[in-house]
Structures are given as structure tokens and as C-alpha cells.
Design an enzyme around this catalytic site. Structure first.
Site, PDB file in Angstrom:
ATOM      1  N   ALA A  65     -55.433   2.780 -43.954  1.00 53.74           N
ATOM      2  CA  ALA A  65     -56.188   2.002 -42.978  1.00 53.74           C
ATOM      3  C   ALA A  65     -55.829   0.533 -43.172  1.00 53.74           C
ATOM      4  O   ALA A  65     -55.382   0.129 -44.253  1.00 53.74           O
ATOM      5  CB  ALA A  65     -57.673   2.223 -43.198  1.00 53.74           C
ATOM      6  N   GLY A 109     -55.532   6.410 -45.787  1.00 58.77           N
ATOM      7  CA  GLY A 109     -55.640   7.016 -44.465  1.00 58.77           C
ATOM      8  C   GLY A 109     -54.320   7.606 -43.979  1.00 58.77           C
ATOM      9  O   GLY A 109     -54.309   8.527 -43.159  1.00 58.77           O
ATOM     10  N   GLU A 112     -54.220  10.974 -45.442  1.00 55.75           N
ATOM     11  CA  GLU A 112     -55.240  11.764 -44.738  1.00 55.75           C
ATOM     12  C   GLU A 112     -54.758  12.168 -43.347  1.00 55.75           C
ATOM     13  O   GLU A 112     -54.982  13.294 -42.891  1.00 55.75           O
ATOM     14  CB  GLU A 112     -56.542  10.959 -44.647  1.00 55.75           C
ATOM     15  CG  GLU A 112     -57.171  10.765 -46.024  1.00 55.75           C
ATOM     16  CD  GLU A 112     -58.335   9.787 -46.014  1.00 55.75           C
ATOM     17  OE1 GLU A 112     -58.161   8.663 -45.487  1.00 55.75           O
ATOM     18  OE2 GLU A 112     -59.404  10.133 -46.521  1.00 55.75           O
ATOM     19  N   GLU A 132     -57.646   4.435 -52.553  1.00 52.73           N
ATOM     20  CA  GLU A 132     -58.823   3.682 -52.108  1.00 52.73           C
ATOM     21  C   GLU A 132     -59.637   3.124 -53.272  1.00 52.73           C
ATOM     22  O   GLU A 132     -60.200   2.029 -53.190  1.00 52.73           O
ATOM     23  CB  GLU A 132     -59.724   4.574 -51.229  1.00 52.73           C
ATOM     24  CG  GLU A 132     -59.164   4.863 -49.843  1.00 52.73           C
ATOM     25  CD  GLU A 132     -58.269   6.093 -49.771  1.00 52.73           C
ATOM     26  OE1 GLU A 132     -57.793   6.561 -50.829  1.00 52.73           O
ATOM     27  OE2 GLU A 132     -58.039   6.590 -48.653  1.00 52.73           O
TER      28      GLU A 132
HETATM   29  N1  CO8 Z   1     -53.385  -2.575 -44.641  1.00 52.04           N
HETATM   30  C1  CO8 Z   1     -52.914  -3.742 -44.156  1.00 52.04           C
HETATM   31  N2  CO8 Z   1     -51.699  -4.235 -44.442  1.00 52.04           N
HETATM   32  C2  CO8 Z   1     -50.911  -3.517 -45.278  1.00 52.04           C
HETATM   33  C3  CO8 Z   1     -51.335  -2.296 -45.826  1.00 52.04           C
HETATM   34  C4  CO8 Z   1     -52.627  -1.805 -45.460  1.00 52.04           C
HETATM   35  N3  CO8 Z   1     -53.103  -0.620 -45.885  1.00 52.04           N
HETATM   36  N4  CO8 Z   1     -50.340  -1.826 -46.607  1.00 52.04           N
HETATM   37  C5  CO8 Z   1     -49.341  -2.715 -46.551  1.00 52.04           C
HETATM   38  N5  CO8 Z   1     -49.691  -3.732 -45.751  1.00 52.04           N
HETATM   39  C6  CO8 Z   1     -48.882  -4.932 -45.422  1.00 52.04           C
HETATM   40  C7  CO8 Z   1     -48.844  -5.904 -46.563  1.00 52.04           C
HETATM   41  O1  CO8 Z   1     -50.003  -6.701 -46.600  1.00 52.04           O
HETATM   42  C8  CO8 Z   1     -47.592  -6.684 -46.255  1.00 52.04           C
HETATM   43  O2  CO8 Z   1     -47.897  -7.581 -45.222  1.00 52.04           O
HETATM   44  P1  CO8 Z   1     -47.396  -9.136 -45.334  1.00 52.04           P
HETATM   45  O3  CO8 Z   1     -45.906  -9.053 -45.336  1.00 52.04           O
HETATM   46  O4  CO8 Z   1     -47.959  -9.778 -44.105  1.00 52.04           O
HETATM   47  O5  CO8 Z   1     -47.938  -9.652 -46.607  1.00 52.04           O
HETATM   48  C9  CO8 Z   1     -46.682  -5.622 -45.660  1.00 52.04           C
HETATM   49  O6  CO8 Z   1     -47.527  -4.555 -45.248  1.00 52.04           O
HETATM   50  C10 CO8 Z   1     -45.690  -5.068 -46.679  1.00 52.04           C
HETATM   51  O7  CO8 Z   1     -46.446  -4.615 -47.793  1.00 52.04           O
HETATM   52  P2  CO8 Z   1     -46.101  -5.055 -49.300  1.00 52.04           P
HETATM   53  O8  CO8 Z   1     -45.510  -6.399 -49.335  1.00 52.04           O
HETATM   54  O9  CO8 Z   1     -47.331  -4.818 -50.129  1.00 52.04           O
HETATM   55  O10 CO8 Z   1     -44.974  -3.964 -49.632  1.00 52.04           O
HETATM   56  P3  CO8 Z   1     -44.593  -3.380 -51.055  1.00 52.04           P
HETATM   57  O11 CO8 Z   1     -43.348  -2.600 -50.834  1.00 52.04           O
HETATM   58  O12 CO8 Z   1     -44.591  -4.440 -52.087  1.00 52.04           O
HETATM   59  O13 CO8 Z   1     -45.806  -2.369 -51.431  1.00 52.04           O
HETATM   60  C11 CO8 Z   1     -47.403  -0.634 -50.985  1.00 52.04           C
HETATM   61  C12 CO8 Z   1     -46.017  -1.220 -50.664  1.00 52.04           C
HETATM   62  C13 CO8 Z   1     -47.431  -0.102 -52.418  1.00 52.04           C
HETATM   63  C14 CO8 Z   1     -47.641   0.532 -50.031  1.00 52.04           C
HETATM   64  C15 CO8 Z   1     -48.499  -1.705 -50.815  1.00 52.04           C
HETATM   65  O14 CO8 Z   1     -48.325  -2.334 -49.546  1.00 52.04           O
HETATM   66  C16 CO8 Z   1     -49.902  -1.186 -50.869  1.00 52.04           C
HETATM   67  O15 CO8 Z   1     -50.406  -0.927 -51.957  1.00 52.04           O
HETATM   68  N6  CO8 Z   1     -50.577  -1.060 -49.703  1.00 52.04           N
HETATM   69  C17 CO8 Z   1     -51.955  -0.677 -49.636  1.00 52.04           C
HETATM   70  C18 CO8 Z   1     -52.125   0.798 -49.900  1.00 52.04           C
HETATM   71  C19 CO8 Z   1     -53.584   1.167 -49.845  1.00 52.04           C
HETATM   72  O16 CO8 Z   1     -54.402   0.734 -50.642  1.00 52.04           O
HETATM   73  N7  CO8 Z   1     -53.954   2.051 -48.888  1.00 52.04           N
HETATM   74  C20 CO8 Z   1     -55.285   2.522 -48.718  1.00 52.04           C
HETATM   75  C21 CO8 Z   1     -55.994   1.697 -47.695  1.00 52.04           C
HETATM   76  S1  CO8 Z   1     -57.711   2.108 -47.576  1.00 52.04           S
HETATM   77  C22 CO8 Z   1     -57.712   3.466 -46.603  1.00 52.04           C
HETATM   78  O17 CO8 Z   1     -56.735   3.941 -46.124  1.00 52.04           O
HETATM   79  C23 CO8 Z   1     -59.051   4.035 -46.393  1.00 52.04           C
HETATM   80  C24 CO8 Z   1     -58.981   5.151 -45.394  1.00 52.04           C
HETATM   81  C25 CO8 Z   1     -60.373   5.467 -45.043  1.00 52.04           C
HETATM   82  C26 CO8 Z   1     -60.439   6.289 -43.818  1.00 52.04           C
HETATM   83  C27 CO8 Z   1     -59.706   5.725 -42.724  1.00 52.04           C
HETATM   84  C28 CO8 Z   1     -60.420   4.576 -42.181  1.00 52.04           C
HETATM   85  C29 CO8 Z   1     -59.704   3.919 -41.079  1.00 52.04           C
END
Ligand code: CO8
Length: 258
Positions: A65, A109, A112, A132
């Protein structure tokens, strides 16, 4: 129809939906999930579409998400809007067969969403996780339930409690994905698989899907009863007659979705 966050393309009787927010690793924003729901509404009633493949980019199926959108929401924001079940569950309720073709990250998500599809084909670079807990919340789109059913309590509990990622090999071994293919063959493999399904009778494929999904909802005896009733009902279709006659006549069947 055109969309801003997804791309929908037809390949014969298969619709390929590509999540298309590459800069945000396909983070599932409300706009993206709304568009996905709208596209599925259209595809569900399109008689020329018999199966759907859902994919992302080579780097990310979806990284979850959209944290940047969610971060300031209050309890009342998410409760009142029933975030997220209404739009997110759409693909789980889609009646035609669906395949998730996952390359790169399928996190939160994203994992999921992949699990809401009928099965997952993984690229060799796929990574699955429910991280999460590392951002102070828990899975909210079925992760604690579907992952547990797919890979068992021990592994699901570890993933949900530590947020660690699983690579494609572990995911296949655990039963989360049906098979692993080289990343550059992911889409062609998934499309080929979907085309195989689409070559069957569509109503019969829908019944088969319905029956398998029932296994997750009811007791064994109720599930077998449900299956038997659907099995009986296939004998009311022209396609059952065609399938069995074609076998007897040693020719390929020509199904008419009737
Ligand atoms: N949300 C928003 N932006 C994101 C997300 C995300 N989940 N994941 C990555 N991005 C963005 C980053 O902020 C970055 O943006 P910017 O260049 O503007 O800074 C861009 O994507 C590239 O990401 P990274 O620079 O972090 O890339 P890396 O290769 O260094 O890392 C990762 C990749 C490991 C995937 C890292 O981006 C990460 O950890 N992302 C978050 C993963 C996460 O925690 N996901 C769970 C989110 S919570 C959730 O899904 C709850 C679901 C609940 C039900 C659904 C409800 C809608």
C-alpha cells in the site's frame, strides 16, 4: 478505457493488467486500486475475456500500500472508508480465472494482492513479504489469513512477525507460488498458461474455480457437496456434450461457452 496507474491489454481471450507506477515500485495508491477495480468490473462482463494475468514491473510487482498516502490517516479515515476491503478485495471476487505474474518485490499489500489471484507464477527474482510490522501496522488485506492458509502457521507467523522476505525458491517450496520461471520469460509463460485456461469452456472454468475456492470457506463434507452439485450442473451445458463427444470422436473440442 484508459487508466493512469494500470495498463490493460488484450492477448486473444486473455487480459493482461500491468500495474504501472514504476517510480513508486507500484505502491498501491487508492487511485491505482480504484482503477484496478474498475478494469476488473469491465473485464468480468466482457464475453471475449476468459482469463486475466496481473503483473507489475521487473523490479516490483507491488511494494505494498502507498505508505506516503497512508501515513497521516486517522482511525476514522480508515474505518469510515472501510479501508481497504471494498476496492482491494475486488480481484478475489473476480469470477474468471486470474494469475499473478510476480517479478521483484511483492510486499505487504502487493503480496496480499498476488495471493488474491488464483495462483502465482514467480520470476526467479521475486521476493515476497509482509513487512507491515516494520512500519507499525499489520497486514490488512488478508495477509494474515491467506498466507497462513497457503504456507502454514509457522512460516506465516515468522514472516508476519519479523517482516522478512522470502525469495522465489523458498516461496515455491512453501507452496506460495506454483512455479518459478526466468524473469525474462515471466509474461510469456503466464500468458501461455492463461491462454491454455482460456481455451477451455469459460463457464466450466468458472465452476472449477468456484469449487476450489469453496475449500477455503466450508467443511470438507460441505465442500464436496458443493463440488458435486456443480459437477452435476456441468451436464446441463453444451460444452460438456462437446468435450465428451470430441474425446469419443478423437478430435479436439470446440467449446462455445454454453
Ligand atoms: N509506498 C509508497 N512509496 C513506496 C513504497 C510504498 N509501499 N515502496 C517503495 N516506495 C517508493 C520509495 O519511497 C521510493 O520513492 P522515492 O524515489 O520518491 O523516494 C521509490 O518507491 C523506490 O523505493 P526505494 O528507493 O525504497 O527502493 P529500494 O530498491 O531501495 O527498496 C523496497 C525497495 C525494499 C521495496 C523498499 O522500497 C521498501 O521497503 N518499501 C516499502 C515496503 C513496505 O513496507 N510495504 C508494506 C506497505 S504497508 C501495506 O502494504 C499494508 C497493506 C494493508 C492492506 C492494504 C491497504 C491498502
Amino acid at each position: 478505457m484508459t487508466y493512469e496507474n494500470i495498463i490493460v491489454a488484450k492477448h486473444g481471450k486473455v487480459a493482461l493488467i500491468t500495474l504501472n507506477r514504476p517510480k513508486a515500485l507500484n505502491a498501491l495508491s487508492p487511485d491505482l486500486t480504484r482503477e484496478l477495480g474498475e478494469a476488473l468490473d469491465v473485464l468480468e462482463i466482457d464475453p471475449t475475456v476468459a482469463a486475466v494475468v496481473l503483473t507489475g514491473s521487473e523490479k516490483a510487482f507491488a511494494a505494498g500500500a502507498d505508505i506516503k498516502v497512508m501515513k497521516d490517516w486517522s482511525y476514522m479515515d480508515v474505518y469510515s472508508a472501510n479501508f481497504i476491503t471494498a476496492t482491494w478485495e475486488r480481484i478475489a471476487k473476480f469470477r474468471k480465472p486470474t494469475i499473478a505474474a510476480v517479478a521483484g518485490y511483492a510486499l505487504g499489500g502487493g503480496c496480499e494482492l498476488a495471493m488474491m489471484c488464483d495462483f502465482i507464477i514467480a520470476a526467479d527474482n521475486a521476493k515476497f513479504g509482509q513487512p507491515e510490522i516494520t512500519i507499525g501496522t499489520i497486514p490488512g488485506a488478508g495477509g494474515t489469513q491467506r498466507l497462513t492458509r497457503l504456507i502454514g502457521k509457522s512460516k506465516a507467523m515468522e514472516m508476519v512477525l519479523t517482516g522478512r522476505m522470502m525469495d522465489a525458491v523458498e516461496a515455491e517450496r512453501a507452496g506460495l507460488v506454483t512455479r518459478i520461471v526466468p524473469a525474462d520469460q515471466l509474461i510469456s509463460d503466464a500468458l501461455k498458461t492463461a491462454e491454455k485456461i482460456a481455451s477451455m469452456s469459460m463457464p466450466i472454468a468458472m465452476m472449477a474455480k468456484d469449487a476450489v475456492n469453496r475449500a477455503y470457506e466450508v467443511s470438507l463434507s460441505e465442500g464436496i457437496h458443493f463440488e458435486r452439485r456443480l459437477f452435476h450442473s456441468t451436464f446441463a451445458t453444451e460444452d460438456q456434450k462437446e468435450g465428451m463427444n470430441a474425446f469419443s470422436e478423437k478430435r479436439p473440442p470446440v467449446f462455445k461457452d454454453k
